[in-house]
Scaffold this active site. Structure first.
Site, PDB file in Angstrom:
ATOM      1  N   GLY A 112      18.080   4.033 -59.375  1.00  0.00           N
ATOM      2  CA  GLY A 112      18.027   4.345 -57.949  1.00  0.00           C
ATOM      3  C   GLY A 112      18.336   5.814 -57.706  1.00  0.00           C
ATOM      4  N   GLY A 145      17.377   7.898 -54.365  1.00  0.00           N
ATOM      5  CA  GLY A 145      17.945   7.597 -53.043  1.00  0.00           C
ATOM      6  C   GLY A 145      18.831   8.704 -52.513  1.00  0.00           C
ATOM      7  N   GLN A 146      19.443   8.433 -51.353  1.00  0.00           N
ATOM      8  CA  GLN A 146      20.257   9.475 -50.695  1.00  0.00           C
ATOM      9  C   GLN A 146      21.422   9.896 -51.595  1.00  0.00           C
ATOM     10  OE1 GLN A 146      22.680   8.165 -47.412  1.00  0.00           O
ATOM     11  NE2 GLN A 146      23.069  10.259 -46.711  1.00  0.00           N
ATOM     12  N   LEU A 147      22.167   8.928 -52.125  1.00  0.00           N
ATOM     13  CA  LEU A 147      23.299   9.249 -53.012  1.00  0.00           C
ATOM     14  C   LEU A 147      22.792   9.672 -54.390  1.00  0.00           C
ATOM     15  CD1 LEU A 147      26.332   9.167 -53.845  1.00  0.00           C
ATOM     16  CD2 LEU A 147      25.997   6.711 -54.308  1.00  0.00           C
ATOM     17  N   ASP A 205      13.854   5.524 -60.910  1.00  0.00           N
ATOM     18  CA  ASP A 205      13.711   4.997 -59.556  1.00  0.00           C
ATOM     19  C   ASP A 205      12.436   4.162 -59.499  1.00  0.00           C
ATOM     20  OD1 ASP A 205      15.054   5.781 -56.643  1.00  0.00           O
ATOM     21  OD2 ASP A 205      12.966   5.105 -56.483  1.00  0.00           O
ATOM     22  N   ILE A 206      12.417   3.180 -58.605  1.00  0.00           N
ATOM     23  CA  ILE A 206      11.206   2.357 -58.485  1.00  0.00           C
ATOM     24  C   ILE A 206      10.061   3.206 -57.919  1.00  0.00           C
ATOM     25  CG2 ILE A 206      11.724   1.514 -56.136  1.00  0.00           C
ATOM     26  CD1 ILE A 206      10.594  -1.250 -57.195  1.00  0.00           C
ATOM     27  N   TYR A 223      23.830  -7.132 -46.455  1.00  0.00           N
ATOM     28  CA  TYR A 223      24.263  -6.012 -47.306  1.00  0.00           C
ATOM     29  C   TYR A 223      25.763  -6.121 -47.587  1.00  0.00           C
ATOM     30  CZ  TYR A 223      25.373  -1.081 -48.301  1.00  0.00           C
ATOM     31  OH  TYR A 223      25.840   0.098 -48.850  1.00  0.00           O
ATOM     32  N   LYS A 226      27.751  -6.831 -51.053  1.00  0.00           N
ATOM     33  CA  LYS A 226      28.742  -5.879 -51.580  1.00  0.00           C
ATOM     34  C   LYS A 226      30.075  -6.590 -51.839  1.00  0.00           C
ATOM     35  CE  LYS A 226      26.298  -2.138 -51.848  1.00  0.00           C
ATOM     36  NZ  LYS A 226      25.923  -1.638 -53.192  1.00  0.00           N
TER      37      LYS A 226
HETATM   38  C1  VAH Z   1      24.548   1.729 -44.630  1.00  0.00           C
HETATM   39  N1  VAH Z   1      24.781   4.056 -45.350  1.00  0.00           N
HETATM   40  O1  VAH Z   1      24.569   2.121 -43.487  1.00  0.00           O
HETATM   41  C2  VAH Z   1      25.075   2.671 -45.716  1.00  0.00           C
HETATM   42  C3  VAH Z   1      26.556   2.524 -45.853  1.00  0.00           C
HETATM   43  C4  VAH Z   1      28.696   2.381 -44.605  1.00  0.00           C
HETATM   44  C5  VAH Z   1      27.258   2.543 -44.519  1.00  0.00           C
HETATM   45  O2  VAH Z   1      26.866   1.409 -46.587  1.00  0.00           O
HETATM   46  O3  VAH Z   1      24.172   0.635 -44.917  1.00  0.00           O
END
Ligand code: VAH
Length: 318
Positions: A6, A9-11, A32-33, A140, A144
């Site tokens: 990945g 991506g942004q990070l 990355d894909i 999400y 996590k």
């Molecule tokens: C999101 N940028 O918005 C990520 C992050 C805390 C936000 O996990 O999903």
């Protein structure tokens, strides 16, 4: 070798650069894909890789003698609510496979990002502690939270050295965000630089924990370089740097661009933001491995407004 999954991506875009600077470009494999992400990585090896293609992941790890994996591929909060089952499957199946590969091949270390999204509506909102009630109500956040439990399980049961941070919203000027609820705080700078009006998808008074990308990179490398016995939290560490509202980040920008204007049009992401903390207590990270952020809102805005006008985005980012 270090494998970044990945990386586009942004990070990933910025963390991969930091890893190459730290370990040497020849030690880092960016994947990355999105094959077009290759244009970002002229400083190290790039390979297209779909983290869900377990055979391809395993082949790459074995062939390239990978010893560390940074697994950054995920569906973020806002996109996750549009495709719940896909988000769950990608976020969870990919983590489980990477943990299993690390166990079987005895990899040195694994990094996997968690998020303030693990907290939910009944979590204490101010100075959210390391240990507290966590009932996330986004896919999400659920992924996590479950992922944190699996990381701790693989450490305790198989001694896999997997490390993790609960990132706040991350803000940087070198890459666009990837479908999160904090994306507004990146887009606002682009609109200011372009002399355009900004419409915020969150209410003016919505406070969220945030972090400037250089601090996020520093936290990640500080954690990964800490001696194993100092890393006492094996779910994921709270890390904080600042908290602000849309009207506060707007004011920090308007100080430099007096004509910049904002309006507020909350959408479905308001409910996600409302379920998250306003501020984070990161005492445990400061105690265990010396976490200390460098940037507050004013310093971040100053740095971004100085560099963004001269930064050339790769085609894949536009
Ligand atoms: C999101 N940028 O918005 C990520 C992050 C805390 C936000 O996990 O999903």
């Amino acid at each position: 070798k270090i494998l970044v999954i990945g990386a586009g991506g942004q990070l990933g875009s910025e963390l991969t650069q930091a890893l190459a600077s730290t370990y040497g470009a020849e030690q880092v494999i960016a994947t990355d894909i999105n094959a077009q992400a290759a244009s970002k990585f002229d400083f190290c090896q790039f390979r297209p890789l779909d983290v869900m293609d377990q055979r391809a992941v395993r082949e790459l790890v074995v062939q390239e003698k990978v010893s560390q994996i940074y697994h950054l591929a995920a569906v973020l909060s806002a996109v996750g609510e549009q495709k719940p089952l896909f988000a769950w499957q990608l976020n969870m199946d990919s983590l489980l496979y990477i943990l299993e590969l690390a166990r079987e091949l005895k990899l040195d270390k694994v990094y996997w990002p968690s998020s303030i999204a693990v907290f939910g509506p009944n979590t204490p909102k101010q100075q959210t502690p390391q240990y507290c009630v966590k009932e996330p109500n986004t896919v999400y956040g659920i992924s996590k939270q479950a992922g944190e439990r699996w990381c701790e399980y693989y450490f305790q049961k198989y001694q896999v050295d997997v490390r993790s941070l609960r990132y706040p919203g991350l803000i940087g000027y070198k890459a666009l965000p990837g479908g999160g609820t904090t994306d507004y705080a990146v887009d606002i700078y682009h609109k200011a630089i372009a002399g355009q009006h900004f419409e915020s998808f969150l209410r003016a008074d919505t406070a969220l924990p945030m972090m400037y990308m250089p601090d996020a990179i520093k936290a990640t490398l500080d954690l990964m370089h800490a001696p194993r016995e100092q890393v006492r939290v094996r779910s994921s560490y709270n890390v904080g740097a600042m908290s602000f509202t849309p009207e506060e980040i707007y004011a920090s920008i308007q100080a430099h661009h007096p004509d910049f204007t904002i309006s507020y049009a909350p959408d479905f992401r308001q409910a996600i933001a409302d379920s998250w903390p306003d501020s984070i207590d990161d005492t445990v990270a400061r105690r265990d491995w010396g976490w200390a952020p460098q940037y507050d809102l004013a310093a971040m805005t100053e740095d971004i407004l100085t560099h963004l006008p001269h930064f050339r985005f790769e085609t894949t980012d536009m």
